[in-house]
Design a protein around this motif. Structure first.
Motif, PDB file in Angstrom:
ATOM      1  N   HIS A 222      -3.240  -8.960   0.065  1.00 51.63           N
ATOM      2  CA  HIS A 222      -3.847  -7.795   0.178  1.00 51.63           C
ATOM      3  C   HIS A 222      -4.793  -7.596  -1.086  1.00 51.63           C
ATOM      4  CE1 HIS A 222      -2.174  -7.547   4.078  1.00 51.63           C
ATOM      5  NE2 HIS A 222      -1.055  -7.085   3.805  1.00 51.63           N
ATOM      6  N   GLN A 223      -5.577  -8.309  -1.576  1.00 48.15           N
ATOM      7  CA  GLN A 223      -6.110  -8.188  -2.868  1.00 48.15           C
ATOM      8  C   GLN A 223      -6.941  -6.811  -2.961  1.00 48.15           C
ATOM      9  OE1 GLN A 223      -8.416 -11.595  -3.896  1.00 48.15           O
ATOM     10  NE2 GLN A 223      -6.621 -12.951  -4.082  1.00 48.15           N
ATOM     11  N   ASP A 224      -7.543  -6.407  -1.729  1.00 56.60           N
ATOM     12  CA  ASP A 224      -8.543  -5.238  -2.164  1.00 56.60           C
ATOM     13  C   ASP A 224      -7.398  -3.929  -2.314  1.00 56.60           C
ATOM     14  OD1 ASP A 224     -10.882  -6.396  -1.562  1.00 56.60           O
ATOM     15  OD2 ASP A 224     -11.125  -6.057   0.547  1.00 56.60           O
ATOM     16  N   ARG A 225      -6.468  -3.833  -1.501  1.00 60.95           N
ATOM     17  CA  ARG A 225      -5.282  -2.787  -1.811  1.00 60.95           C
ATOM     18  C   ARG A 225      -4.740  -3.059  -3.227  1.00 60.95           C
ATOM     19  NH1 ARG A 225      -1.292  -2.864   3.410  1.00 60.95           N
ATOM     20  NH2 ARG A 225      -0.291  -1.105   2.224  1.00 60.95           N
ATOM     21  N   ALA A 226      -4.536  -4.211  -3.610  1.00 61.41           N
ATOM     22  CA  ALA A 226      -4.045  -4.262  -4.840  1.00 61.41           C
ATOM     23  C   ALA A 226      -4.947  -3.606  -5.983  1.00 61.41           C
ATOM     24  CB  ALA A 226      -3.842  -5.826  -5.088  1.00 61.41           C
ATOM     25  N   LEU A 227      -6.207  -3.945  -5.701  1.00 61.02           N
ATOM     26  CA  LEU A 227      -7.182  -3.410  -6.690  1.00 61.02           C
ATOM     27  C   LEU A 227      -7.128  -2.010  -6.581  1.00 61.02           C
ATOM     28  CD1 LEU A 227     -10.193  -5.744  -5.969  1.00 61.02           C
ATOM     29  CD2 LEU A 227      -9.302  -5.500  -8.100  1.00 61.02           C
ATOM     30  N   HIS A 228      -6.883  -1.347  -5.378  1.00 62.85           N
ATOM     31  CA  HIS A 228      -7.054   0.033  -5.402  1.00 62.85           C
ATOM     32  C   HIS A 228      -5.690   0.464  -5.970  1.00 62.85           C
ATOM     33  CE1 HIS A 228      -7.810   4.143  -3.688  1.00 62.85           C
ATOM     34  NE2 HIS A 228      -6.441   4.320  -3.255  1.00 62.85           N
ATOM     35  N   ARG A 229      -4.526   0.015  -5.943  1.00 64.64           N
ATOM     36  CA  ARG A 229      -3.283   0.328  -6.460  1.00 64.64           C
ATOM     37  C   ARG A 229      -3.413   0.415  -8.043  1.00 64.64           C
ATOM     38  NH1 ARG A 229       0.369   4.169  -6.394  1.00 64.64           N
ATOM     39  NH2 ARG A 229       2.505   3.470  -6.285  1.00 64.64           N
ATOM     40  N   ALA A 230      -4.112  -0.790  -8.486  1.00 66.09           N
ATOM     41  CA  ALA A 230      -4.199  -0.785  -9.698  1.00 66.09           C
ATOM     42  C   ALA A 230      -4.930   0.295 -10.520  1.00 66.09           C
ATOM     43  CB  ALA A 230      -5.224  -2.091 -10.261  1.00 66.09           C
ATOM     44  N   GLU A 231      -5.589   1.449  -9.932  1.00 58.65           N
ATOM     45  CA  GLU A 231      -5.939   2.520 -10.538  1.00 58.65           C
ATOM     46  C   GLU A 231      -4.824   3.181 -11.104  1.00 58.65           C
ATOM     47  OE1 GLU A 231      -8.772   4.587  -8.096  1.00 58.65           O
ATOM     48  OE2 GLU A 231      -9.863   2.878  -7.503  1.00 58.65           O
ATOM     49  N   GLN A 232      -3.835   3.246 -10.256  1.00 60.74           N
ATOM     50  CA  GLN A 232      -2.715   4.074 -10.712  1.00 60.74           C
ATOM     51  C   GLN A 232      -2.023   3.583 -11.968  1.00 60.74           C
ATOM     52  OE1 GLN A 232      -1.478   6.890  -9.069  1.00 60.74           O
ATOM     53  NE2 GLN A 232       0.006   7.421 -10.992  1.00 60.74           N
ATOM     54  N   VAL A 233      -1.886   2.140 -11.826  1.00 56.88           N
ATOM     55  CA  VAL A 233      -1.427   1.446 -13.208  1.00 56.88           C
ATOM     56  C   VAL A 233      -2.213   1.778 -14.361  1.00 56.88           C
ATOM     57  CG1 VAL A 233      -0.850  -0.686 -14.291  1.00 56.88           C
ATOM     58  CG2 VAL A 233      -0.575  -0.588 -11.680  1.00 56.88           C
ATOM     59  N   ILE A 234      -3.338   1.775 -14.330  1.00 56.92           N
ATOM     60  CA  ILE A 234      -4.321   2.165 -15.481  1.00 56.92           C
ATOM     61  C   ILE A 234      -4.152   3.566 -15.789  1.00 56.92           C
ATOM     62  CG2 ILE A 234      -6.784   2.390 -15.984  1.00 56.92           C
ATOM     63  CD1 ILE A 234      -7.370   0.031 -14.019  1.00 56.92           C
ATOM     64  N   GLU A 235      -4.081   4.574 -14.903  1.00 53.13           N
ATOM     65  CA  GLU A 235      -3.880   5.934 -15.318  1.00 53.13           C
ATOM     66  C   GLU A 235      -2.704   6.225 -15.846  1.00 53.13           C
ATOM     67  OE1 GLU A 235      -4.137  10.017 -15.117  1.00 53.13           O
ATOM     68  OE2 GLU A 235      -5.656   8.657 -14.659  1.00 53.13           O
ATOM     69  N   GLU A 236      -1.678   5.554 -15.445  1.00 55.84           N
ATOM     70  CA  GLU A 236      -0.339   5.692 -16.269  1.00 55.84           C
ATOM     71  C   GLU A 236      -0.332   5.123 -17.496  1.00 55.84           C
ATOM     72  OE1 GLU A 236       1.333   8.105 -15.214  1.00 55.84           O
ATOM     73  OE2 GLU A 236       0.734   8.168 -13.028  1.00 55.84           O
ATOM     74  N   GLU A 237      -0.788   3.858 -17.568  1.00 59.74           N
ATOM     75  CA  GLU A 237      -0.939   3.208 -19.034  1.00 59.74           C
ATOM     76  C   GLU A 237      -1.641   3.980 -20.110  1.00 59.74           C
ATOM     77  OE1 GLU A 237      -2.015  -0.913 -18.254  1.00 59.74           O
ATOM     78  OE2 GLU A 237       0.023  -1.556 -17.685  1.00 59.74           O
TER      79      GLU A 237
END
Length: 208
Positions: free
Chosen positions: A52-67
């Motif tokens: 699910h690459q599209d969903r992974a890309l969307h979830r990556a926003e949370q990673v970026i936010e927290e980092e």
């Protein structure tokens, strides 16, 4: 007699106390963000494993936010410690060196973006009175002496597709997962942000 031996005024002492409270709150504020970062990175890895690459890309926003926020916390911690150590200089802002002015402007900018650290808002009011309206306006807008890295970490675009792809690809590599993204040309957005010139580099290892 130098700044080290001069007693601070009531207002400078109040800033010192407020920033001390902010430092204590920082330790608490980091914990949930570290947890969310770990969970969101794990989610990205699981989504990629399922294709699910599209969903992974969307979830990556949370990673970026927290980092980004955790890295901003590191800079804020440095600024708090610098102003606490040199609080006496705040009584003569015209004589403050660039390092103190950068710390003051960084705290003032961060105050508008860090709901986790309400003490910064009170400190900003006092610092604005110390340094004047022009300095306060520039600091709140993230211009002039405010470190561009701090501005980007707090207000940059976390939804940028190039950046999200880079984060997802990094997580994919860590988990030995192949992804079908085209190679990103040149240096990614995150890499560019890391190369923004700093007026004062800091070593995270000395801050804990």
């Amino acid at each position: 007699m130098g700044f080290i031996h001069r007693r601070t005024s009531k207002q400078a002492g109040k800033v010192k106390n407020l920033l001390g409270l902010a430092l204590s709150r920082l330790a608490v504020a980091r914990r949930p963000r570290l947890a969310r970062k770990s969970i969101s990175r794990g989610d990205v890895g699981q989504l990629l494993a399922l294709g699910h690459q599209d969903r992974a890309l969307h979830r990556a926003e949370q990673v970026i936010e927290e980092e980004n926020m955790l890295e901003a916390f590191d800079m804020i911690e440095l600024y708090c410690n610098r102003l606490i150590e040199h609080a006496a200089q705040l009584d003569k802002p015209n004589e403050c060196d660039e390092g103190i002015r950068e710390a003051a402007s960084g705290i003032m900018f961060a105050a508008g973006w860090c709901g986790d650290l309400p003490e910064l808002l009170f400190a900003r009011t006092i610092l604005a009175n110390k340094f004047g309206s022009d300095f306060a306006t520039a600091a709140k807008e993230g211009t002039s002496i405010v470190d561009p890295m701090l501005v980007w970490k707090l207000s940059g675009d976390k939804t940028n597709m190039e950046l999200k792809k880079k984060v997802v690809k990094d997580i994919a590599v860590e988990n030995n997962i192949m992804v079908g993204f085209l190679e990103l040309p040149g240096v990614g957005v995150q890499d560019r942000s890391r190369n923004v010139p700093h007026r004062h580099e800091f070593n995270h290892e000395t801050m804990y």
